[in-house]
Scaffold this active site. Structure first.
Site, PDB file in Angstrom:
ATOM      1  CD1 TRP A 165      -2.726  -1.162   2.520  1.00 54.34           C
ATOM      2  CD2 TRP A 165      -2.503  -1.942   0.448  1.00 54.34           C
ATOM      3  NE1 TRP A 165      -3.654  -2.161   2.344  1.00 54.34           N
ATOM      4  CE2 TRP A 165      -3.534  -2.659   1.073  1.00 54.34           C
ATOM      5  CE3 TRP A 165      -2.186  -2.263  -0.866  1.00 54.34           C
ATOM      6  CZ2 TRP A 165      -4.253  -3.674   0.443  1.00 54.34           C
ATOM      7  CZ3 TRP A 165      -2.891  -3.280  -1.505  1.00 54.34           C
ATOM      8  CH2 TRP A 165      -3.909  -3.957  -0.859  1.00 54.34           C
ATOM      9  CG  ASN A 173      -7.129  -3.786  -2.726  1.00 51.42           C
ATOM     10  OD1 ASN A 173      -6.740  -4.717  -3.426  1.00 51.42           O
ATOM     11  ND2 ASN A 173      -7.729  -3.973  -1.552  1.00 51.42           N
ATOM     12  CD  GLU A 174     -10.000  -7.335  -3.323  1.00 54.21           C
ATOM     13  OE1 GLU A 174     -10.755  -7.020  -2.385  1.00 54.21           O
ATOM     14  OE2 GLU A 174      -9.485  -8.460  -3.438  1.00 54.21           O
ATOM     15  CE1 TYR A 231      -7.243 -14.064  -1.160  1.00 54.49           C
ATOM     16  CE2 TYR A 231      -7.912 -12.367  -2.730  1.00 54.49           C
ATOM     17  CZ  TYR A 231      -7.007 -12.852  -1.798  1.00 54.49           C
ATOM     18  OH  TYR A 231      -5.881 -12.135  -1.516  1.00 54.49           O
ATOM     19  CD  GLU A 253      -5.254  -8.886  -2.816  1.00 56.49           C
ATOM     20  OE1 GLU A 253      -6.078  -9.618  -2.209  1.00 56.49           O
ATOM     21  OE2 GLU A 253      -5.264  -7.647  -2.726  1.00 56.49           O
ATOM     22  CD1 TRP A 258      -3.993 -12.040   1.865  1.00 49.10           C
ATOM     23  CD2 TRP A 258      -3.477 -10.210   0.690  1.00 49.10           C
ATOM     24  NE1 TRP A 258      -4.335 -10.967   2.629  1.00 49.10           N
ATOM     25  CE2 TRP A 258      -4.034  -9.819   1.929  1.00 49.10           C
ATOM     26  CE3 TRP A 258      -3.072  -9.222  -0.200  1.00 49.10           C
ATOM     27  CZ2 TRP A 258      -4.198  -8.477   2.293  1.00 49.10           C
ATOM     28  CZ3 TRP A 258      -3.247  -7.897   0.165  1.00 49.10           C
ATOM     29  CH2 TRP A 258      -3.806  -7.538   1.392  1.00 49.10           C
TER      30      TRP A 258
END
Length: 440
Positions: free
Chosen positions: A104, A220-221, A301, A341, A383
């Site tokens: 980050w 992010n996302e 994920y 990720e 991740w």
């Protein structure tokens, strides 16, 4: 990621790091990896990573990435007692043959905030980010730096909306107004310009001129569920990627997508995890096609995207998910695809460490096969990695890489396999030459 670690992580940020705990952690790393402590005062010469078609290039050679996530680096670099963790993590990453770390470059209005309020920055925290970049440079590690979070952790788009609302200029209290409110767009542009033109107090190099940075990730996302058509997010990506390119012509840009196919994509029915994934306001193909976006990003994920799915079924999904996006990179996009990720939760009721190893091996093998076949799958980022003594910051995906030899070997073997395809990078020669000859 929408994960339970956020609340635990934020709750622990106010505590001082125990000196004895840190000392024991460093002692362990030193004893385990003694040759990590090379001369860090030696200047590491780096070139910018470039993109040509579906591949990254470095010094004229194809560049494949074995990478990892450690989101926490800037935050921990603020505190002198926690700061050595950054060096320790980068050293271990370099030792394992990793070439890129994603982290980050934002903290908005939170504890250890970089941006205290719109246009107001904490000099101490900026020096912490300087330290992260300088230390990565010393280790020969490049960085993907993310500029804002879609989630609430470290402020995110929620904080931007709150700022606009508190100042009486916000046009909506919806978090998604981050993407369309003119005042908030101005806030973010100002933030991006300040970061890109920052002169590092350690190296003396402006961020936009530093080849240590591989790429900027816009957000992010990103999700904009109030506009499932995707038009709002698409407009924001086009505007912000163009703006960043106008300031920094050296670095690559990616969006930070999870990889879901949008409502007009036929793959929404055949590849998306479930029906809801097409209604989040993002679209992998449409968002990644923008000319000012240099490469596509995807997350993996399955245990967060499915309910009560057997482990073997998750593996089947992962393979289909990855191959579909690599196919998109070669076909429609003609750009590299990075899986920025991936993780398997240890909160699954049937979780075992060997399952996680099997999950990760599948992903690494698909990347290697893509690279070997000259396809668009350009790399992957697990991740996420920590060093010892950071338990209170763990989420359900946390890995201390040397604690499980089989996990450690998975990633070092991947580094060696990719090095065999592309050649050992100059920054890796001392670390990998002998190491990989033993692994092979």
């Amino acid at each position: 990621m929408v994960k339970s670690f956020m609340s635990r992580m934020l709750a622990g940020n106010g505590l001082l790091y125990p000196i004895l705990g840190f000392a024991s952690c460093i002692a362990f790393i030193y004893l385990s990896f003694g040759d990590l402590w090379i001369n860090f005062n030696t200047e590491t010469k780096l070139s910018f990573v470039e993109r040509n078609g579906t591949h990254f290039f470095l010094d004229g050679r194809v560049f494949y990435i074995n990478g990892w996530n450690s989101y926490w680096m800037m935050d921990h670099a603020v505190d002198e007692h926690k700061r050595p963790r950054v060096k320790a993590m980068l050293q271990v990453g370099a030792k394992m043959g990793f070439t890129v770390c994603r982290t980050w470059a934002f903290n908005d209005g939170d504890y250890n905030a970089l941006q205290i309020s719109p246009g107001r920055f904490d000099a101490k925290v900026f020096r912490a980010l300087d330290h992260v970049i300088a230390e990565a440079r010393r280790q020969g590690i490049r960085l993907i730096l993310c500029l804002v979070n879609n989630l609430k952790a470290y402020g995110g788009k929620t904080q931007y909306v709150k700022w606009a609302w508190d100042e009486g200029v916000g046009i909506s209290s919806s978090n998604d107004s981050f993407f369309y409110d003119p005042s908030i767009r101005h806030y973010f542009k100002n933030y991006a310009k300040t970061v890109l033109t920052r002169k590092n107090t350690i190296t003396g190099i402006e961020y936009r001129d530093d080849p240590t940075i591989l790429a900027w990730e816009l957000i992010n996302e990103p999700r904009c569920i109030t506009d499932p058509s995707g038009d709002t997010l698409q407009d924001w990506i086009e505007e912000m990627s163009t703006y960043v390119k106008s300031i920094d012509g050296n670095h690559l840009i990616t969006v930070g997508l999870e990889g879901f196919y949008g409502p007009k994509s036929p793959k929404r029915l055949t590849v998306n995890p479930e029906f809801w994934a097409a209604d989040l306001g993002s679209d992998f193909i449409r968002n990644s096609k923008i000319s000012t976006v240099d490469f596509a990003s995807v997350h993996i994920y399955p245990d967060h995207w499915f309910h009560d799915q057997a482990f073997e079924e998750k593996l089947k999904f992962v393979s289909k998910w990855m191959l579909s996006h690599i196919e998109d990179g070669d076909g429609e996009l003609k750009k590299p695809v990075l899986f920025t990720e991936f993780g398997l939760s240890d909160e699954n009721k049937d979780f075992t460490p060997s399952q996680r190893d099997k999950f990760m091996k599948l992903i690494l093998d698909i990347i290697y096969k893509s690279a070997k076949r000259d396809k668009a799958g350009a790399g992957s980022f697990v991740w996420q990695f920590f060093v010892g003594g950071m338990e209170k910051y763990y989420d359900d995906f946390a890995i201390v890489p040397w604690e499980r030899p089989s996990t450690y070997q998975l990633f070092t073997r991947q580094s060696c396999k990719l090095a065999a395809l592309q050649g050992v990078l100059p920054s890796q020669k001392q670390r990998l030459k002998d190491f990989c000859s033993h692994k092979q």
